[in-house]
Write a protein that holds these residues in place. Sequence first.
Motif, PDB file in Angstrom:
ATOM      1  N   ALA A 182      34.506   9.160  53.282  1.00 20.74           N
ATOM      2  CA  ALA A 182      35.797   8.791  52.704  1.00 20.74           C
ATOM      3  C   ALA A 182      36.936   9.283  53.581  1.00 20.74           C
ATOM      4  CB  ALA A 182      35.935   9.368  51.294  1.00 20.74           C
ATOM      5  N   ALA A 183      36.795  10.487  54.118  1.00 26.26           N
ATOM      6  CA  ALA A 183      37.851  11.063  54.945  1.00 26.26           C
ATOM      7  C   ALA A 183      37.958  10.382  56.306  1.00 26.26           C
ATOM      8  CB  ALA A 183      37.605  12.557  55.118  1.00 26.26           C
ATOM      9  N   ALA A 184      36.839   9.973  56.870  1.00 26.86           N
ATOM     10  CA  ALA A 184      36.838   9.419  58.224  1.00 26.86           C
ATOM     11  C   ALA A 184      37.002   7.911  58.266  1.00 26.86           C
ATOM     12  CB  ALA A 184      35.536   9.806  58.933  1.00 26.86           C
ATOM     13  N   LEU A 185      36.657   7.226  57.181  1.00 28.92           N
ATOM     14  CA  LEU A 185      36.500   5.775  57.239  1.00 28.92           C
ATOM     15  C   LEU A 185      37.789   5.042  57.605  1.00 28.92           C
ATOM     16  CD1 LEU A 185      34.221   3.743  56.894  1.00 28.92           C
ATOM     17  CD2 LEU A 185      34.858   3.502  54.495  1.00 28.92           C
ATOM     18  N   GLY A 209      36.254  13.692  59.214  1.00 30.83           N
ATOM     19  CA  GLY A 209      34.913  13.659  58.645  1.00 30.83           C
ATOM     20  C   GLY A 209      34.363  15.049  58.388  1.00 30.83           C
ATOM     21  N   ARG A 210      34.595  15.979  59.323  1.00 38.63           N
ATOM     22  CA  ARG A 210      34.137  17.361  59.122  1.00 38.63           C
ATOM     23  C   ARG A 210      34.857  18.005  57.943  1.00 38.63           C
ATOM     24  NH1 ARG A 210      34.584  17.445  64.748  1.00 38.63           N
ATOM     25  NH2 ARG A 210      36.548  18.630  64.620  1.00 38.63           N
ATOM     26  N   ALA A 211      36.160  17.742  57.832  1.00 36.97           N
ATOM     27  CA  ALA A 211      36.906  18.292  56.696  1.00 36.97           C
ATOM     28  C   ALA A 211      36.323  17.787  55.379  1.00 36.97           C
ATOM     29  CB  ALA A 211      38.381  17.907  56.804  1.00 36.97           C
ATOM     30  N   GLY A 212      35.996  16.493  55.326  1.00 40.58           N
ATOM     31  CA  GLY A 212      35.416  15.929  54.111  1.00 40.58           C
ATOM     32  C   GLY A 212      34.057  16.509  53.788  1.00 40.58           C
TER      33      GLY A 212
END
Length: 360
Positions: free
Chosen positions: A210-213, A229-232
């Motif tokens: 969801a964060a990277a998309l 993505g890592r944060a998500g």
Amino acid sequence: MTALSAAERPAAAPDGTGAAEILRRCRESVRPALTAAIGRLHPWPGEMASYSLGWCEVGGAPSVDGGGKGLREALAVLCARAAGARERTGVASAVAVELIHTFTLLHDDIMDGDHTRRRRPAVWKAYGTGPAVLAGDALFALAVETLADAPGPHGPAAVRCLSAALNDLVRGQADDLLFATRPWTGPGAVALDEYRAMAEHKTGALLGCAAALGAVLGGAPREVSDALGRAGRHLGIAFQAVDDLLGIWGDPAVTGKPVHSDLRSGKKTFPVLAALGAAPSGPRGPAAGRLAALLDAGPSEDCAVRRAASLIEEAGGRSATLEEADRHLARAHSCLDTLPSGPAVSELRTLLASVARRVR
């Protein structure tokens, strides 16, 4: 870019209204596109999808429930903004992620045998197991179609991002199901590192997606989408830790589940594993030893379940889980430190702060 210290990072208001308002605005920005997507389904799976989202009752009458909070939708929208993507890119990403999330909930409830979801009968209880599986499959296909049809040249990369997350999610779900067959203590017990890997896959993969998309779909630099993505993923591990706490000590009015539900079902969760020591050598300390004996007996009576919850806290399981959540939230904040500051990043930090506040 200047990294923010913990003291400088925005936090949710004490009553959580900061995060609640952010979630509401993001839900409203996504709702028209999500409604249009669901409208493309066959009416029957479409009704089940709408029921699962909290939009209607069985039979299609409008619901007053309102559905979930929309954390994944908000992550997709805000992270797309943080990456400099267009608003429609963030919305398309949010629709795809929310469709996949709803699909996983439909199937998870069947696999786990959960009869309720958000204080209502689960879809499989309301409509039947076969129809619920069908509705989940329809949502999965619709999510892929949403990304494939998104304007611009980066749809294939976005589909690959979603597919990778789904592979991780399946891996995590498989491990979670297999954990149920393993003993509480001894050589075959579930280690905390095994549990962390499961949580990162089962919960962190989709939050990371969801964060990277939006960044991937918008063609942002790889280092930006990777940081998001890592944060998500770190948020996902923290979110799972908090969910584990709520599964033992949560308020049923908030969680929609009976109190001590995870203990009654014998689920391997972080607080229990941490309390037991999660090591082949077995429980540590007298409280952990008493807890192990109680779990081996399979607590079912209210008094036994309450005793188990008390022993978990006495053995340090609750505090260890809060520390685990805080640790991964701090790592998520560090990932955001690599991005240019701005309103979207500030709102993302507010959402991160709200996760731990669910149990404090």
